[in-house]
Design an enzyme around this catalytic site. Structure first.
Site, PDB file in Angstrom:
ATOM      1  N   GLN A 108       0.833  -1.217   0.000  1.00 41.16           N
ATOM      2  CA  GLN A 108       0.000   0.000   0.000  1.00 41.16           C
ATOM      3  C   GLN A 108       0.866   1.264   0.000  1.00 41.16           C
ATOM      4  O   GLN A 108       0.513   2.277   0.599  1.00 41.16           O
ATOM      5  CB  GLN A 108      -0.914   0.006   1.224  1.00 41.16           C
ATOM      6  N   SER A 109       2.003   1.200  -0.689  1.00 41.73           N
ATOM      7  CA  SER A 109       2.945   2.325  -0.662  1.00 41.73           C
ATOM      8  C   SER A 109       2.374   3.591  -1.298  1.00 41.73           C
ATOM      9  O   SER A 109       1.933   3.577  -2.453  1.00 41.73           O
ATOM     10  CB  SER A 109       4.213   1.907  -1.422  1.00 41.73           C
ATOM     11  N   ASN A 110       2.438   4.706  -0.550  1.00 39.07           N
ATOM     12  CA  ASN A 110       2.093   6.006  -1.131  1.00 39.07           C
ATOM     13  C   ASN A 110       3.151   6.434  -2.140  1.00 39.07           C
ATOM     14  O   ASN A 110       2.848   7.064  -3.143  1.00 39.07           O
ATOM     15  CB  ASN A 110       2.037   7.080  -0.038  1.00 39.07           C
TER      16      ASN A 110
END
Ligand SMILES: Cc1ncc(COP(=O)(O)O)c(C=O)c1O
Length: 334
Positions: free
Chosen positions: A78-80
Protein backbone atom coordinates in the site's frame (compact mmCIF):
# COMPACT_ATOMS: atom_id res chain seq x y z
CA UNK A 1 26.78 30.20 -6.66
CA UNK A 2 25.05 30.04 -3.23
CA UNK A 3 23.41 26.84 -1.94
CA UNK A 4 20.04 28.60 -2.17
CA UNK A 5 20.61 29.43 -5.84
CA UNK A 6 21.71 25.85 -6.50
CA UNK A 7 18.55 24.61 -4.80
CA UNK A 8 16.38 26.85 -6.95
CA UNK A 9 18.20 25.63 -10.06
CA UNK A 10 17.44 21.93 -9.41
CA UNK A 11 15.55 20.19 -12.20
CA UNK A 12 11.78 19.99 -11.89
CA UNK A 13 9.29 17.81 -13.74
CA UNK A 14 6.54 20.36 -13.01
CA UNK A 15 4.17 18.00 -11.22
CA UNK A 16 2.98 20.09 -8.28
CA UNK A 17 1.23 23.36 -7.57
CA UNK A 18 3.46 25.45 -5.34
CA UNK A 19 3.36 26.74 -2.71
CA UNK A 20 0.99 24.41 -0.89
CA UNK A 21 -1.25 26.28 1.56
CA UNK A 22 -0.06 27.02 5.10
CA UNK A 23 -3.22 27.34 7.18
CA UNK A 24 -3.99 28.14 10.81
CA UNK A 25 -6.17 25.46 12.43
CA UNK A 26 -8.45 27.53 14.70
CA UNK A 27 -10.74 24.81 16.01
CA UNK A 28 -8.05 22.13 16.30
CA UNK A 29 -5.75 24.61 18.10
CA UNK A 30 -8.47 25.29 20.63
CA UNK A 31 -9.05 21.56 21.04
CA UNK A 32 -5.40 20.68 21.73
CA UNK A 33 -4.49 23.88 23.59
CA UNK A 34 -1.69 25.17 21.35
CA UNK A 35 -1.49 27.25 18.16
CA UNK A 36 -1.24 24.78 15.29
CA UNK A 37 -0.70 25.50 11.61
CA UNK A 38 -0.83 22.93 8.83
CA UNK A 39 1.20 22.64 5.63
CA UNK A 40 -1.15 21.10 3.07
CA UNK A 41 1.03 18.79 0.98
CA UNK A 42 -1.93 16.40 1.03
CA UNK A 43 -3.91 18.34 -1.54
CA UNK A 44 -1.50 18.89 -4.38
CA UNK A 45 0.24 17.21 -7.24
CA UNK A 46 -0.85 14.36 -9.44
CA UNK A 47 -3.52 12.08 -7.89
CA UNK A 48 -3.35 14.05 -4.59
CA UNK A 49 0.19 12.82 -4.29
CA UNK A 50 1.37 13.96 -0.83
CA UNK A 51 4.97 14.41 0.23
CA UNK A 52 6.56 12.09 -2.31
CA UNK A 53 5.72 14.34 -5.24
CA UNK A 54 8.34 16.82 -4.04
CA UNK A 55 10.99 14.12 -4.39
CA UNK A 56 9.71 12.67 -7.67
CA UNK A 57 9.49 16.15 -9.13
CA UNK A 58 13.25 16.61 -8.78
CA UNK A 59 14.24 13.02 -9.56
CA UNK A 60 12.02 12.74 -12.66
CA UNK A 61 13.03 16.22 -13.82
CA UNK A 62 16.64 14.98 -13.85
CA UNK A 63 15.70 11.60 -15.38
CA UNK A 64 13.84 13.21 -18.28
CA UNK A 65 16.75 15.59 -18.89
CA UNK A 66 18.98 12.49 -18.99
CA UNK A 67 16.74 10.75 -21.55
CA UNK A 68 15.19 7.98 -19.41
CA UNK A 69 11.80 6.57 -20.40
CA UNK A 70 10.98 4.06 -17.63
CA UNK A 71 10.68 4.50 -13.87
CA UNK A 72 11.17 1.46 -11.65
CA UNK A 73 10.35 2.03 -8.01
CA UNK A 74 9.28 0.18 -4.92
CA UNK A 75 7.56 0.07 -1.54
CA UNK A 76 5.07 -1.86 0.54
CA UNK A 77 1.85 -3.17 -1.04
CA UNK A 78 0.00 0.00 0.00
CA UNK A 79 2.95 2.32 -0.66
CA UNK A 80 2.09 6.01 -1.13
CA UNK A 81 5.48 6.52 -2.68
CA UNK A 82 4.96 3.81 -5.31
CA UNK A 83 1.49 5.21 -6.11
CA UNK A 84 3.00 8.68 -6.46
CA UNK A 85 5.66 7.26 -8.79
CA UNK A 86 2.92 5.64 -10.90
CA UNK A 87 0.97 8.91 -11.03
CA UNK A 88 4.02 10.99 -11.89
CA UNK A 89 5.06 8.56 -14.62
CA UNK A 90 1.55 8.59 -16.11
CA UNK A 91 1.47 12.40 -16.15
CA UNK A 92 4.86 12.55 -17.85
CA UNK A 93 4.32 9.74 -20.37
CA UNK A 94 6.91 7.42 -18.81
CA UNK A 95 6.56 3.64 -18.34
CA UNK A 96 6.42 2.57 -14.71
CA UNK A 97 7.15 -0.74 -12.99
CA UNK A 98 6.38 -1.08 -9.26
CA UNK A 99 8.09 -3.80 -7.23
CA UNK A 100 5.96 -4.17 -4.10
CA UNK A 101 6.51 -6.30 -1.02
CA UNK A 102 3.86 -8.83 -0.04
CA UNK A 103 1.59 -10.91 -2.19
CA UNK A 104 -1.16 -10.00 -4.62
CA UNK A 105 -4.51 -9.69 -2.84
CA UNK A 106 -7.68 -11.12 -4.38
CA UNK A 107 -8.98 -7.60 -4.78
CA UNK A 108 -6.90 -4.42 -5.18
CA UNK A 109 -7.95 -1.50 -2.98
CA UNK A 110 -6.74 2.00 -2.01
CA UNK A 111 -3.20 2.72 -3.30
CA UNK A 112 -2.87 -0.62 -5.07
CA UNK A 113 -6.09 0.00 -6.95
CA UNK A 114 -4.72 3.41 -7.99
CA UNK A 115 -1.40 1.85 -9.11
CA UNK A 116 -3.41 -0.24 -11.59
CA UNK A 117 -5.64 2.65 -12.63
CA UNK A 118 -2.56 4.76 -13.33
CA UNK A 119 -1.23 2.10 -15.70
CA UNK A 120 1.78 0.85 -13.75
CA UNK A 121 3.03 -2.72 -14.13
CA UNK A 122 2.89 -4.16 -10.62
CA UNK A 123 5.14 -7.03 -9.50
CA UNK A 124 4.91 -8.64 -6.07
CA UNK A 125 8.13 -9.63 -4.33
CA UNK A 126 6.74 -11.64 -1.41
CA UNK A 127 7.78 -10.98 2.17
CA UNK A 128 11.21 -9.43 1.70
CA UNK A 129 13.22 -6.71 3.47
CA UNK A 130 13.60 -3.10 2.26
CA UNK A 131 17.16 -3.93 1.12
CA UNK A 132 15.98 -6.93 -0.87
CA UNK A 133 13.28 -4.78 -2.48
CA UNK A 134 15.87 -2.24 -3.63
CA UNK A 135 17.97 -5.12 -5.06
CA UNK A 136 14.94 -6.43 -6.97
CA UNK A 137 14.41 -2.96 -8.41
CA UNK A 138 17.95 -3.05 -9.81
CA UNK A 139 17.17 -6.42 -11.41
CA UNK A 140 14.04 -5.03 -13.10
CA UNK A 141 16.02 -2.02 -14.36
CA UNK A 142 18.58 -4.39 -15.92
CA UNK A 143 15.81 -6.51 -17.45
CA UNK A 144 14.07 -3.47 -18.96
CA UNK A 145 17.32 -2.05 -20.30
CA UNK A 146 18.20 -5.40 -21.89
CA UNK A 147 14.83 -5.19 -23.66
CA UNK A 148 15.69 -1.77 -25.13
CA UNK A 149 14.19 0.67 -22.61
CA UNK A 150 16.08 3.40 -20.80
CA UNK A 151 15.06 2.52 -17.25
CA UNK A 152 16.21 3.97 -13.95
CA UNK A 153 15.54 3.18 -10.28
CA UNK A 154 14.04 5.28 -7.51
CA UNK A 155 14.60 3.70 -4.07
CA UNK A 156 12.10 3.11 -1.25
CA UNK A 157 10.36 6.40 -0.48
CA UNK A 158 12.23 8.04 -3.39
CA UNK A 159 14.69 9.01 -0.65
CA UNK A 160 17.83 9.29 -2.75
CA UNK A 161 20.11 12.27 -1.95
CA UNK A 162 18.66 14.08 -4.98
CA UNK A 163 15.05 13.16 -4.12
CA UNK A 164 15.45 14.46 -0.58
CA UNK A 165 16.46 17.84 -1.98
CA UNK A 166 12.82 18.20 -3.02
CA UNK A 167 12.20 18.75 0.69
CA UNK A 168 15.08 21.20 1.02
CA UNK A 169 13.21 23.18 -1.62
CA UNK A 170 10.04 22.69 0.44
CA UNK A 171 11.72 24.29 3.45
CA UNK A 172 12.64 27.25 1.28
CA UNK A 173 8.95 27.43 0.34
CA UNK A 174 7.72 27.48 3.93
CA UNK A 175 10.48 29.88 4.93
CA UNK A 176 8.99 32.43 2.53
CA UNK A 177 5.46 31.77 3.83
CA UNK A 178 6.54 32.18 7.47
CA UNK A 179 8.28 35.45 6.62
CA UNK A 180 5.22 36.75 4.79
CA UNK A 181 2.94 35.82 7.70
CA UNK A 182 5.47 37.10 10.27
CA UNK A 183 4.96 33.75 11.98
CA UNK A 184 7.68 32.45 14.29
CA UNK A 185 7.07 28.71 14.27
CA UNK A 186 8.69 26.98 17.20
CA UNK A 187 8.69 23.61 15.45
CA UNK A 188 7.70 21.71 12.32
CA UNK A 189 6.46 18.17 13.03
CA UNK A 190 5.84 15.41 10.47
CA UNK A 191 5.66 11.64 9.96
CA UNK A 192 8.91 9.97 8.90
CA UNK A 193 9.97 6.55 7.60
CA UNK A 194 12.58 6.33 4.86
CA UNK A 195 13.90 9.70 6.04
CA UNK A 196 14.08 11.74 2.84
CA UNK A 197 11.48 14.24 3.98
CA UNK A 198 13.31 15.00 7.19
CA UNK A 199 16.79 14.94 5.65
CA UNK A 200 15.65 17.46 3.05
CA UNK A 201 14.07 19.72 5.67
CA UNK A 202 17.33 19.67 7.65
CA UNK A 203 19.21 20.80 4.55
CA UNK A 204 16.63 23.48 3.77
CA UNK A 205 16.75 24.84 7.32
CA UNK A 206 20.51 25.28 6.98
CA UNK A 207 20.18 26.92 3.56
CA UNK A 208 17.57 29.36 4.91
CA UNK A 209 19.49 29.91 8.16
CA UNK A 210 16.49 29.31 10.44
CA UNK A 211 16.46 27.83 13.92
CA UNK A 212 12.97 26.23 13.75
CA UNK A 213 12.93 22.84 15.49
CA UNK A 214 12.32 19.96 13.08
CA UNK A 215 10.68 16.90 14.60
CA UNK A 216 10.45 13.55 12.77
CA UNK A 217 7.81 11.21 14.17
CA UNK A 218 9.15 7.78 13.24
CA UNK A 219 6.32 5.61 11.94
CA UNK A 220 8.38 2.94 10.18
CA UNK A 221 11.59 2.20 12.11
CA UNK A 222 13.57 1.62 8.92
CA UNK A 223 16.74 2.35 10.85
CA UNK A 224 17.71 1.28 14.38
CA UNK A 225 19.43 4.61 14.92
CA UNK A 226 17.18 7.02 13.05
CA UNK A 227 18.82 10.28 14.20
CA UNK A 228 22.22 9.12 12.98
CA UNK A 229 20.75 7.90 9.68
CA UNK A 230 18.92 11.20 9.14
CA UNK A 231 22.08 13.24 9.84
CA UNK A 232 24.00 11.13 7.30
CA UNK A 233 21.26 11.42 4.68
CA UNK A 234 21.12 15.19 5.15
CA UNK A 235 24.90 15.44 4.71
CA UNK A 236 24.73 13.45 1.44
CA UNK A 237 21.94 15.67 0.06
CA UNK A 238 23.64 18.88 1.18
CA UNK A 239 26.79 17.90 -0.68
CA UNK A 240 24.87 17.92 -3.96
CA UNK A 241 24.29 21.67 -3.58
CA UNK A 242 27.81 22.40 -2.37
CA UNK A 243 26.94 22.61 1.31
CA UNK A 244 28.75 20.92 4.19
CA UNK A 245 26.24 19.78 6.79
CA UNK A 246 27.85 17.95 9.67
CA UNK A 247 24.97 17.58 12.13
CA UNK A 248 25.41 16.09 15.58
CA UNK A 249 22.85 13.22 15.63
CA UNK A 250 21.92 14.36 19.17
CA UNK A 251 20.52 17.54 17.58
CA UNK A 252 18.23 15.60 15.22
CA UNK A 253 14.82 15.30 16.93
CA UNK A 254 13.10 11.95 16.43
CA UNK A 255 9.94 10.91 18.30
CA UNK A 256 10.02 7.14 18.66
CA UNK A 257 6.93 6.33 20.71
CA UNK A 258 4.20 6.48 18.04
CA UNK A 259 5.03 3.42 15.93
CA UNK A 260 2.92 1.09 18.08
CA UNK A 261 3.06 -2.60 17.13
CA UNK A 262 4.74 -1.81 13.80
CA UNK A 263 4.74 -0.13 10.40
CA UNK A 264 1.23 0.15 8.93
CA UNK A 265 -0.41 -1.16 12.09
CA UNK A 266 -2.93 1.45 13.25
CA UNK A 267 -2.69 2.71 16.84
CA UNK A 268 -5.34 3.99 19.22
CA UNK A 269 -3.58 7.37 19.47
CA UNK A 270 -3.35 7.59 15.68
CA UNK A 271 -7.02 6.73 15.18
CA UNK A 272 -7.98 9.27 17.84
CA UNK A 273 -5.93 11.90 16.00
CA UNK A 274 -7.73 11.07 12.72
CA UNK A 275 -11.12 11.69 14.34
CA UNK A 276 -10.00 14.80 16.21
CA UNK A 277 -8.71 16.56 13.08
CA UNK A 278 -11.63 15.37 10.95
CA UNK A 279 -14.22 16.61 13.47
CA UNK A 280 -12.62 19.99 14.15
CA UNK A 281 -11.29 20.89 10.69
CA UNK A 282 -12.62 18.34 8.16
CA UNK A 283 -9.03 17.53 7.20
CA UNK A 284 -8.13 13.87 6.77
CA UNK A 285 -4.99 12.07 7.88
CA UNK A 286 -4.18 8.40 7.27
CA UNK A 287 -3.62 5.61 9.82
CA UNK A 288 -0.16 4.59 8.52
CA UNK A 289 1.70 7.91 8.42
CA UNK A 290 0.11 11.29 9.01
CA UNK A 291 -2.19 10.18 11.86
CA UNK A 292 0.75 8.78 13.82
CA UNK A 293 2.67 11.98 13.05
CA UNK A 294 -0.22 14.06 14.35
CA UNK A 295 -0.55 11.83 17.41
CA UNK A 296 3.14 12.50 18.07
CA UNK A 297 2.49 16.24 17.98
CA UNK A 298 -0.51 15.95 20.33
CA UNK A 299 1.58 13.90 22.78
CA UNK A 300 4.34 16.52 22.66
CA UNK A 301 1.83 19.25 23.51
CA UNK A 302 0.42 17.16 26.36
CA UNK A 303 3.92 16.57 27.76
CA UNK A 304 4.74 20.29 27.48
CA UNK A 305 7.53 19.66 24.95
CA UNK A 306 6.17 22.28 22.53
CA UNK A 307 3.95 25.26 23.20
CA UNK A 308 3.46 26.70 19.73
CA UNK A 309 3.03 28.02 17.23
CA UNK A 310 3.77 24.65 15.65
CA UNK A 311 3.43 23.60 12.01
CA UNK A 312 2.13 20.10 11.36
CA UNK A 313 3.44 19.17 7.91
CA UNK A 314 0.62 17.12 6.39
CA UNK A 315 2.54 14.67 4.24
CA UNK A 316 -0.62 13.18 2.73
CA UNK A 317 -1.47 9.52 2.42
CA UNK A 318 -5.19 9.46 3.14
CA UNK A 319 -5.81 7.05 0.27
CA UNK A 320 -4.98 4.38 2.89
CA UNK A 321 -8.20 5.30 4.72
CA UNK A 322 -9.89 3.25 2.00
CA UNK A 323 -7.84 0.10 2.61
CA UNK A 324 -10.26 -2.41 4.23
CA UNK A 325 -7.39 -3.94 6.24
CA UNK A 326 -6.79 -0.59 7.96
CA UNK A 327 -10.44 0.32 8.33
CA UNK A 328 -11.51 2.59 11.17
CA UNK A 329 -14.84 1.80 12.73
CA UNK A 330 -17.35 4.49 11.77
CA UNK A 331 -18.79 4.43 15.27
CA UNK A 332 -15.51 5.24 17.07
CA UNK A 333 -15.97 8.01 19.54
CA UNK A 334 -12.42 9.15 20.20
C1 LIG B 1 1.97 10.05 3.79
C2 LIG B 1 3.40 9.89 4.12
N1 LIG B 1 3.90 10.62 5.12
C3 LIG B 1 5.21 10.51 5.48
C4 LIG B 1 6.04 9.63 4.85
C5 LIG B 1 7.45 9.52 5.30
O1 LIG B 1 8.31 10.21 4.44
P1 LIG B 1 9.81 9.73 4.29
O2 LIG B 1 9.77 8.38 3.63
O3 LIG B 1 10.43 10.76 3.43
O4 LIG B 1 10.40 9.65 5.64
C6 LIG B 1 5.55 8.82 3.82
C7 LIG B 1 6.40 7.83 3.14
O5 LIG B 1 5.95 6.96 2.44
C8 LIG B 1 4.19 8.97 3.43
O6 LIG B 1 3.67 8.24 2.45
Amino acid sequence: MSARTRLAALPSAGLGTWPTPLQRLDRFSEDVGAEIWIKRDDIQGVALAGNKIRKFEVVLGQAIADGYDTLVTTGARQSNSARTGAAAAAALGLDCVLVLSGTEPAEASANLLLDHLLGAEVRFAGNVSWTELNDLVDEVVAERNAAGSRAFAAPVGCSSPLGSLGFARAFDEIDRQLTELDLHAEAIVHASTSGGTHAGLLVGRQVCDRSTRLVAVDVGRISNRPARTLAKMAAASAELIGLTLDLDPASVEVVEDQLGPGYAVPTEAGNAAIRRLARTEAILVDPVYSAKGLAGLIAMIERGEVSGPVVFWHTGGYHALFDPELALSSSGSS
